[in-house]
Design a protein around this motif. Structure first.
Motif, PDB file in Angstrom:
ATOM      1  N   ARG A  37       1.742 -11.050  25.707  1.00 53.41           N
ATOM      2  CA  ARG A  37       1.909 -12.234  26.738  1.00 53.41           C
ATOM      3  C   ARG A  37       1.297 -11.566  28.176  1.00 53.41           C
ATOM      4  NH1 ARG A  37       6.590 -14.708  28.052  1.00 53.41           N
ATOM      5  NH2 ARG A  37       5.575 -15.952  29.940  1.00 53.41           N
ATOM      6  N   LEU A  38       1.226 -10.912  28.223  1.00 52.22           N
ATOM      7  CA  LEU A  38      -0.167 -10.604  29.927  1.00 52.22           C
ATOM      8  C   LEU A  38      -1.736 -11.842  28.901  1.00 52.22           C
ATOM      9  CD1 LEU A  38       0.296  -7.578  31.277  1.00 52.22           C
ATOM     10  CD2 LEU A  38       0.725  -9.787  32.217  1.00 52.22           C
ATOM     11  N   ALA A  39      -1.712 -11.743  27.790  1.00 53.71           N
ATOM     12  CA  ALA A  39      -3.335 -12.091  27.659  1.00 53.71           C
ATOM     13  C   ALA A  39      -2.343 -13.237  27.435  1.00 53.71           C
ATOM     14  CB  ALA A  39      -3.695 -11.402  26.209  1.00 53.71           C
ATOM     15  N   ASP A  40      -1.695 -13.845  27.233  1.00 48.88           N
ATOM     16  CA  ASP A  40      -1.069 -15.599  26.734  1.00 48.88           C
ATOM     17  C   ASP A  40      -1.173 -15.824  28.294  1.00 48.88           C
ATOM     18  OD1 ASP A  40      -0.408 -16.059  23.602  1.00 48.88           O
ATOM     19  OD2 ASP A  40       1.101 -15.188  24.131  1.00 48.88           O
ATOM     20  N   ASP A  41      -0.283 -15.536  29.503  1.00 45.42           N
ATOM     21  CA  ASP A  41      -0.528 -15.492  30.613  1.00 45.42           C
ATOM     22  C   ASP A  41      -1.775 -15.981  31.156  1.00 45.42           C
ATOM     23  OD1 ASP A  41       2.292 -16.054  30.373  1.00 45.42           O
ATOM     24  OD2 ASP A  41       2.526 -13.988  30.864  1.00 45.42           O
ATOM     25  N   TYR A  42      -3.155 -14.801  31.118  1.00 48.35           N
ATOM     26  CA  TYR A  42      -4.098 -15.524  31.254  1.00 48.35           C
ATOM     27  C   TYR A  42      -4.549 -16.243  30.819  1.00 48.35           C
ATOM     28  CZ  TYR A  42      -4.197 -11.663  34.821  1.00 48.35           C
ATOM     29  OH  TYR A  42      -4.453 -10.579  35.613  1.00 48.35           O
ATOM     30  N   ASP A  43      -4.517 -16.447  29.203  1.00 45.43           N
ATOM     31  CA  ASP A  43      -4.716 -17.664  28.231  1.00 45.43           C
ATOM     32  C   ASP A  43      -4.608 -19.109  29.544  1.00 45.43           C
ATOM     33  OD1 ASP A  43      -7.135 -16.815  26.995  1.00 45.43           O
ATOM     34  OD2 ASP A  43      -5.632 -16.008  25.408  1.00 45.43           O
ATOM     35  N   SER A  44      -3.246 -19.495  29.615  1.00 40.83           N
ATOM     36  CA  SER A  44      -3.184 -19.947  30.078  1.00 40.83           C
ATOM     37  C   SER A  44      -3.657 -20.452  31.785  1.00 40.83           C
ATOM     38  CB  SER A  44      -1.133 -20.363  30.337  1.00 40.83           C
ATOM     39  OG  SER A  44      -0.451 -20.945  29.900  1.00 40.83           O
ATOM     40  N   LEU A  45      -4.038 -18.994  32.426  1.00 35.34           N
ATOM     41  CA  LEU A  45      -4.336 -19.915  33.758  1.00 35.34           C
ATOM     42  C   LEU A  45      -5.726 -20.361  33.370  1.00 35.34           C
ATOM     43  CD1 LEU A  45      -3.783 -16.178  35.505  1.00 35.34           C
ATOM     44  CD2 LEU A  45      -2.870 -19.002  36.022  1.00 35.34           C
ATOM     45  N   ALA A  46      -6.589 -19.452  31.778  1.00 37.68           N
ATOM     46  CA  ALA A  46      -7.678 -20.762  32.568  1.00 37.68           C
ATOM     47  C   ALA A  46      -7.750 -22.232  31.626  1.00 37.68           C
ATOM     48  CB  ALA A  46      -8.265 -19.626  30.891  1.00 37.68           C
ATOM     49  N   THR A  47      -6.722 -22.074  30.917  1.00 35.26           N
ATOM     50  CA  THR A  47      -6.279 -23.724  30.666  1.00 35.26           C
ATOM     51  C   THR A  47      -5.810 -24.689  32.601  1.00 35.26           C
ATOM     52  OG1 THR A  47      -5.973 -22.738  28.538  1.00 35.26           O
ATOM     53  CG2 THR A  47      -5.435 -25.220  29.413  1.00 35.26           C
ATOM     54  N   ASN A  48      -5.761 -23.810  32.597  1.00 38.03           N
ATOM     55  CA  ASN A  48      -4.863 -24.762  34.267  1.00 38.03           C
ATOM     56  C   ASN A  48      -6.213 -24.723  35.093  1.00 38.03           C
ATOM     57  OD1 ASN A  48      -2.708 -25.272  33.377  1.00 38.03           O
ATOM     58  ND2 ASN A  48      -1.764 -23.561  34.469  1.00 38.03           N
ATOM     59  N   GLU A  49      -7.282 -23.564  35.146  1.00 36.09           N
ATOM     60  CA  GLU A  49      -8.576 -23.736  35.742  1.00 36.09           C
ATOM     61  C   GLU A  49      -9.715 -24.907  35.362  1.00 36.09           C
ATOM     62  OE1 GLU A  49      -9.454 -22.229  38.670  1.00 36.09           O
ATOM     63  OE2 GLU A  49      -7.681 -21.009  38.671  1.00 36.09           O
ATOM     64  N   ASP A  50      -9.888 -24.746  33.546  1.00 34.54           N
ATOM     65  CA  ASP A  50     -10.251 -25.888  33.516  1.00 34.54           C
ATOM     66  C   ASP A  50      -9.611 -27.443  33.843  1.00 34.54           C
ATOM     67  OD1 ASP A  50     -11.389 -23.950  31.741  1.00 34.54           O
ATOM     68  OD2 ASP A  50     -11.100 -23.914  30.143  1.00 34.54           O
ATOM     69  N   ARG A  51      -8.566 -27.740  33.454  1.00 35.58           N
ATOM     70  CA  ARG A  51      -8.199 -28.711  33.927  1.00 35.58           C
ATOM     71  C   ARG A  51      -8.728 -29.167  35.229  1.00 35.58           C
ATOM     72  NH1 ARG A  51      -2.352 -28.082  31.667  1.00 35.58           N
ATOM     73  NH2 ARG A  51      -3.019 -28.312  29.234  1.00 35.58           N
ATOM     74  N   VAL A  52      -8.197 -28.012  36.208  1.00 39.85           N
ATOM     75  CA  VAL A  52      -8.390 -28.421  38.070  1.00 39.85           C
ATOM     76  C   VAL A  52     -10.228 -28.957  37.400  1.00 39.85           C
ATOM     77  CG1 VAL A  52      -8.550 -27.803  40.347  1.00 39.85           C
ATOM     78  CG2 VAL A  52      -7.182 -27.316  38.676  1.00 39.85           C
ATOM     79  N   ALA A  53     -10.829 -27.948  37.094  1.00 40.24           N
ATOM     80  CA  ALA A  53     -12.656 -28.371  37.277  1.00 40.24           C
ATOM     81  C   ALA A  53     -12.342 -29.615  36.772  1.00 40.24           C
ATOM     82  CB  ALA A  53     -13.192 -26.969  36.176  1.00 40.24           C
ATOM     83  N   CYS A  54     -12.092 -30.407  35.411  1.00 43.55           N
ATOM     84  CA  CYS A  54     -11.812 -31.766  35.387  1.00 43.55           C
ATOM     85  C   CYS A  54     -11.821 -32.370  36.264  1.00 43.55           C
ATOM     86  CB  CYS A  54     -11.699 -31.491  34.018  1.00 43.55           C
ATOM     87  SG  CYS A  54     -11.619 -33.527  32.649  1.00 43.55           S
ATOM     88  N   ASN A  55     -11.332 -32.593  36.987  1.00 47.19           N
ATOM     89  CA  ASN A  55      -9.757 -32.879  37.393  1.00 47.19           C
ATOM     90  C   ASN A  55     -11.183 -33.912  39.061  1.00 47.19           C
ATOM     91  OD1 ASN A  55      -7.737 -33.758  36.384  1.00 47.19           O
ATOM     92  ND2 ASN A  55      -6.329 -32.366  36.903  1.00 47.19           N
ATOM     93  N   ARG A  56     -11.191 -32.326  38.993  1.00 48.74           N
ATOM     94  CA  ARG A  56     -12.674 -32.073  40.217  1.00 48.74           C
ATOM     95  C   ARG A  56     -13.679 -33.002  40.256  1.00 48.74           C
ATOM     96  NH1 ARG A  56     -11.515 -28.840  45.006  1.00 48.74           N
ATOM     97  NH2 ARG A  56     -14.275 -29.405  45.261  1.00 48.74           N
ATOM     98  N   ARG A  57     -14.198 -32.820  39.172  1.00 49.49           N
ATOM     99  CA  ARG A  57     -15.099 -33.836  38.882  1.00 49.49           C
ATOM    100  C   ARG A  57     -14.719 -34.806  38.717  1.00 49.49           C
ATOM    101  NH1 ARG A  57     -16.639 -29.497  34.491  1.00 49.49           N
ATOM    102  NH2 ARG A  57     -15.237 -30.544  33.081  1.00 49.49           N
ATOM    103  N   LEU A  58     -14.010 -35.317  37.269  1.00 47.75           N
ATOM    104  CA  LEU A  58     -13.710 -36.571  38.160  1.00 47.75           C
ATOM    105  C   LEU A  58     -13.546 -37.686  39.298  1.00 47.75           C
ATOM    106  CD1 LEU A  58     -10.738 -36.911  34.943  1.00 47.75           C
ATOM    107  CD2 LEU A  58     -13.227 -37.895  34.287  1.00 47.75           C
ATOM    108  N   ALA A  59     -13.079 -36.688  40.060  1.00 48.30           N
ATOM    109  CA  ALA A  59     -12.985 -36.913  41.245  1.00 48.30           C
ATOM    110  C   ALA A  59     -14.039 -38.114  42.515  1.00 48.30           C
ATOM    111  CB  ALA A  59     -11.395 -36.270  42.338  1.00 48.30           C
ATOM    112  N   ASN A  60     -15.055 -36.499  42.205  1.00 45.99           N
ATOM    113  CA  ASN A  60     -16.499 -36.698  42.680  1.00 45.99           C
ATOM    114  C   ASN A  60     -17.469 -38.002  42.128  1.00 45.99           C
ATOM    115  OD1 ASN A  60     -16.306 -34.726  44.596  1.00 45.99           O
ATOM    116  ND2 ASN A  60     -16.443 -33.435  43.011  1.00 45.99           N
TER     117      ASN A  60
END
Length: 60
Positions: A37-60
């Motif tokens: 369950r912890l592994a799944d939660d950390y994968d979810s965190l990673a996915t969210n970080e990827d989304r933020v990175a993508c959104n920041r690239r698109l905004a610039n």
């Protein structure tokens, strides 16, 4: 704040893999479920970080 979201995503995926390794090394079924369950939660965190990175690239 200058966060490297891609680096954070990679770090979270590494932690998730460590939890999966720990899960594979325990004979306690309850503990294995917690680790997975912890592994799944950390994968979810990673996915969210990827989304933020993508959104920041698109905004610039």
């Amino acid at each position: 704040m200058n966060t490297d979201y891609m680096a954070e995503a990679a770090r979270h995926r590494h932690v998730a893999e460590e939890y999966r390794t720990m899960a594979s090394c325990t004979s306690d079924e309850g503990l294995r479920k917690v680790y997975l369950r912890l592994a799944d939660d950390y994968d979810s965190l990673a996915t969210n970080e990827d989304r933020v990175a993508c959104n920041r690239r698109l905004a610039n």
